[in-house]
Design a protein around this motif. Sequence first.
Motif, PDB file in Angstrom:
ATOM      1  N   GLU A 215       0.833  -1.205   0.000  1.00  0.00           N
ATOM      2  CA  GLU A 215       0.000   0.000   0.000  1.00  0.00           C
ATOM      3  C   GLU A 215       0.866   1.252   0.000  1.00  0.00           C
ATOM      4  O   GLU A 215       1.862   1.335   0.716  1.00  0.00           O
ATOM      5  N   GLN A 216       0.475   2.229  -0.790  1.00  0.00           N
ATOM      6  CA  GLN A 216       1.193   3.491  -0.823  1.00  0.00           C
ATOM      7  C   GLN A 216       0.637   4.430   0.247  1.00  0.00           C
ATOM      8  O   GLN A 216      -0.576   4.557   0.379  1.00  0.00           O
ATOM      9  N   PRO A 217       1.491   5.103   1.009  1.00  0.00           N
ATOM     10  CA  PRO A 217       1.024   5.986   2.069  1.00  0.00           C
ATOM     11  C   PRO A 217       0.062   7.076   1.612  1.00  0.00           C
ATOM     12  O   PRO A 217      -0.803   7.496   2.361  1.00  0.00           O
ATOM     13  N   VAL A 218       0.228   7.537   0.354  1.00  0.00           N
ATOM     14  CA  VAL A 218      -0.627   8.628  -0.119  1.00  0.00           C
ATOM     15  C   VAL A 218      -2.070   8.184  -0.274  1.00  0.00           C
ATOM     16  O   VAL A 218      -2.988   8.998  -0.244  1.00  0.00           O
ATOM     17  N   LYS A 219      -2.306   6.888  -0.422  1.00  0.00           N
ATOM     18  CA  LYS A 219      -3.673   6.406  -0.602  1.00  0.00           C
ATOM     19  C   LYS A 219      -4.444   6.391   0.705  1.00  0.00           C
ATOM     20  O   LYS A 219      -5.618   6.720   0.761  1.00  0.00           O
ATOM     21  N   ARG A 220      -3.792   5.978   1.772  1.00  0.00           N
ATOM     22  CA  ARG A 220      -4.398   5.905   3.089  1.00  0.00           C
ATOM     23  C   ARG A 220      -5.701   5.106   3.095  1.00  0.00           C
ATOM     24  O   ARG A 220      -6.585   5.334   3.901  1.00  0.00           O
ATOM     25  N   ILE A 221      -5.850   4.189   2.158  1.00  0.00           N
ATOM     26  CA  ILE A 221      -7.056   3.353   2.098  1.00  0.00           C
ATOM     27  C   ILE A 221      -6.616   1.905   2.152  1.00  0.00           C
ATOM     28  O   ILE A 221      -5.943   1.409   1.266  1.00  0.00           O
ATOM     29  N   PHE A 222      -7.006   1.221   3.228  1.00  0.00           N
ATOM     30  CA  PHE A 222      -6.634  -0.176   3.388  1.00  0.00           C
ATOM     31  C   PHE A 222      -7.677  -0.835   4.279  1.00  0.00           C
ATOM     32  O   PHE A 222      -8.063  -0.289   5.308  1.00  0.00           O
ATOM     33  N   GLN A 223      -8.148  -1.995   3.869  1.00  0.00           N
ATOM     34  CA  GLN A 223      -9.154  -2.709   4.644  1.00  0.00           C
ATOM     35  C   GLN A 223      -8.457  -3.604   5.663  1.00  0.00           C
ATOM     36  O   GLN A 223      -7.872  -4.628   5.306  1.00  0.00           O
ATOM     37  N   PRO A 224      -8.482  -3.256   6.961  1.00  0.00           N
ATOM     38  CA  PRO A 224      -7.767  -4.059   7.950  1.00  0.00           C
ATOM     39  C   PRO A 224      -8.445  -5.396   8.206  1.00  0.00           C
ATOM     40  O   PRO A 224      -9.663  -5.536   8.065  1.00  0.00           O
ATOM     41  N   HIS A 225      -7.644  -6.363   8.592  1.00  0.00           N
ATOM     42  CA  HIS A 225      -8.167  -7.672   8.980  1.00  0.00           C
ATOM     43  C   HIS A 225      -8.824  -7.564  10.349  1.00  0.00           C
ATOM     44  O   HIS A 225      -8.273  -6.963  11.267  1.00  0.00           O
ATOM     45  N   MET A 226     -10.016  -8.156  10.511  1.00  0.00           N
ATOM     46  CA  MET A 226     -10.729  -8.141  11.788  1.00  0.00           C
ATOM     47  C   MET A 226     -10.558  -9.493  12.474  1.00  0.00           C
ATOM     48  O   MET A 226     -10.916 -10.529  11.908  1.00  0.00           O
ATOM     49  N   GLU A 227     -10.001  -9.490  13.684  1.00  0.00           N
ATOM     50  CA  GLU A 227      -9.848 -10.712  14.473  1.00  0.00           C
ATOM     51  C   GLU A 227     -10.682 -10.562  15.738  1.00  0.00           C
ATOM     52  O   GLU A 227     -10.353  -9.789  16.633  1.00  0.00           O
ATOM     53  N   GLN A 228     -11.796 -11.312  15.813  1.00  0.00           N
ATOM     54  CA  GLN A 228     -12.732 -11.162  16.921  1.00  0.00           C
ATOM     55  C   GLN A 228     -12.693 -12.312  17.923  1.00  0.00           C
ATOM     56  O   GLN A 228     -13.303 -12.224  18.987  1.00  0.00           O
ATOM     57  N   ILE A 229     -11.955 -13.386  17.613  1.00  0.00           N
ATOM     58  CA  ILE A 229     -11.949 -14.565  18.475  1.00  0.00           C
ATOM     59  C   ILE A 229     -10.528 -14.835  18.948  1.00  0.00           C
ATOM     60  O   ILE A 229      -9.671 -15.239  18.154  1.00  0.00           O
ATOM     61  N   PRO A 230     -10.240 -14.625  20.226  1.00  0.00           N
ATOM     62  CA  PRO A 230      -8.894 -14.918  20.735  1.00  0.00           C
ATOM     63  C   PRO A 230      -8.673 -16.417  20.879  1.00  0.00           C
ATOM     64  O   PRO A 230      -9.633 -17.199  20.944  1.00  0.00           O
ATOM     65  N   LEU A 231      -7.414 -16.819  20.939  1.00  0.00           N
ATOM     66  CA  LEU A 231      -7.095 -18.220  21.195  1.00  0.00           C
ATOM     67  C   LEU A 231      -7.438 -18.614  22.631  1.00  0.00           C
ATOM     68  O   LEU A 231      -7.771 -19.766  22.921  1.00  0.00           O
ATOM     69  N   PHE A 232      -7.332 -17.639  23.520  1.00  0.00           N
ATOM     70  CA  PHE A 232      -7.485 -17.922  24.945  1.00  0.00           C
ATOM     71  C   PHE A 232      -8.014 -16.679  25.645  1.00  0.00           C
ATOM     72  O   PHE A 232      -7.655 -15.553  25.285  1.00  0.00           O
ATOM     73  N   SER A 233      -8.875 -16.872  26.644  1.00  0.00           N
ATOM     74  CA  SER A 233      -9.387 -15.752  27.415  1.00  0.00           C
ATOM     75  C   SER A 233      -9.696 -16.208  28.831  1.00  0.00           C
ATOM     76  O   SER A 233     -10.227 -17.303  29.032  1.00  0.00           O
ATOM     77  N   THR A 234      -9.338 -15.394  29.818  1.00  0.00           N
ATOM     78  CA  THR A 234      -9.623 -15.754  31.205  1.00  0.00           C
ATOM     79  C   THR A 234      -9.862 -14.509  32.046  1.00  0.00           C
ATOM     80  O   THR A 234      -9.279 -13.456  31.794  1.00  0.00           O
ATOM     81  N   THR A 235     -10.725 -14.649  33.048  1.00  0.00           N
ATOM     82  CA  THR A 235     -10.925 -13.623  34.071  1.00  0.00           C
ATOM     83  C   THR A 235     -10.612 -14.205  35.446  1.00  0.00           C
ATOM     84  O   THR A 235     -10.974 -13.608  36.465  1.00  0.00           O
ATOM     85  N   GLN A 236      -9.940 -15.362  35.459  1.00  0.00           N
ATOM     86  CA  GLN A 236      -9.693 -16.075  36.711  1.00  0.00           C
ATOM     87  C   GLN A 236      -8.367 -15.711  37.378  1.00  0.00           C
ATOM     88  O   GLN A 236      -8.113 -16.111  38.511  1.00  0.00           O
ATOM     89  N   ILE A 237      -7.521 -14.958  36.689  1.00  0.00           N
ATOM     90  CA  ILE A 237      -6.198 -14.656  37.238  1.00  0.00           C
ATOM     91  C   ILE A 237      -6.264 -13.493  38.226  1.00  0.00           C
ATOM     92  O   ILE A 237      -5.653 -13.530  39.292  1.00  0.00           O
ATOM     93  N   HIS A 238      -7.038 -12.472  37.876  1.00  0.00           N
ATOM     94  CA  HIS A 238      -7.106 -11.269  38.713  1.00  0.00           C
ATOM     95  C   HIS A 238      -8.554 -10.842  38.935  1.00  0.00           C
ATOM     96  O   HIS A 238      -9.413 -11.062  38.077  1.00  0.00           O
ATOM     97  N   ALA A 239      -8.788 -10.194  40.085  1.00  0.00           N
ATOM     98  CA  ALA A 239     -10.114  -9.654  40.375  1.00  0.00           C
ATOM     99  C   ALA A 239     -10.202  -8.165  40.050  1.00  0.00           C
ATOM    100  O   ALA A 239     -11.293  -7.615  39.942  1.00  0.00           O
ATOM    101  N   GLY A 240      -9.049  -7.511  39.906  1.00  0.00           N
ATOM    102  CA  GLY A 240      -9.029  -6.086  39.603  1.00  0.00           C
ATOM    103  C   GLY A 240      -8.575  -5.809  38.189  1.00  0.00           C
ATOM    104  O   GLY A 240      -8.322  -6.721  37.395  1.00  0.00           O
ATOM    105  N   TYR A 241      -8.480  -4.526  37.845  1.00  0.00           N
ATOM    106  CA  TYR A 241      -8.010  -4.137  36.518  1.00  0.00           C
ATOM    107  C   TYR A 241      -6.625  -4.724  36.271  1.00  0.00           C
ATOM    108  O   TYR A 241      -5.752  -4.654  37.128  1.00  0.00           O
TER     109      TYR A 241
END
Length: 282
Positions: A215-241
């Motif tokens: 892609e050429q920088p002057v175009k600034r038009i590019f369709q990004p890849h969307m990744e919505q499904i992670p390989l792994f996800s957990t909320t069990q490690i921490h209770a806070g941010y």
Amino acid sequence: MNEKVSIEFTLKDVKNESTPDRVIYCVKFCEKYPSLWSCFAAVGSNTVTIYDIQDHEVEVVRHYVDESLRTTDEHGEVARENFYACTWASADIDEPVVVAGGKSGVVKVISTQDRPEVGVIHGHGGDIHELRTHPLDDGLVFSASKDLSVRLWNIRSLVCVAIFGGDQGHRRDVLSLDVHTLGNCMVSSSLDTSIKIWNLRAPQLVEAITKSDEEQPVKRIFQPHMEQIPLFSTTQIHAGYVDSVRWVGDCVLSKSTNNRIVLWTPDAYRYKVHGQLVLLLY
């Protein structure tokens, strides 16, 4: 018994660029370029400063002040940029750059050479909390944002290559991220207390990276890849941010606001993508 050695440093030509109310949010040394090992970048307020340590003196090499204005979402007030994060990258094989981001959500690429700015990339809809460079490709930079996503940027062509978020992504601000040294997966953490691991070897993502280099920088038009499904996800490690995550070998070191730092290992053999077993770390 070893005698302690104290090394003192003095700041050279810094007074002219310092501001009394400036807060430093991030400092990064340039680790990948031997000629610049003595250099580090510091960001805070609307400034990016590159320093060089030489002969026990810290000298300012470049000082970049962002004078652009933004409009805040909360009150509609006009304010200047406030940089929270930076990383070293490469826009060209012989040109290291500093990539900075912050309150405006805009990725800004700053040259270490004579010209102060290489480019600006828009895409995020909120603050940028952290920036990390791909360990195997200095031209690729990841950003964690308040807009619930992680984005991958191609610094060479100034385009957004991929967006990690959406259906099974984070539900609150993404605070931190890190890329495995093998370059095959990324870990991210959030205000929603979750930690997620994303696949960086998906064929569609690899193809998007290849196309982004065309892609050429002057175009600034590019369709990004969307990744919505992670390989792994957990909320069990921490209770806070969870405000910091780092790879330590094949383990994850994570820190949260509930006064906990945990070193743990994801199960590399549990996860499937499109019905096929994915080895997370190998």
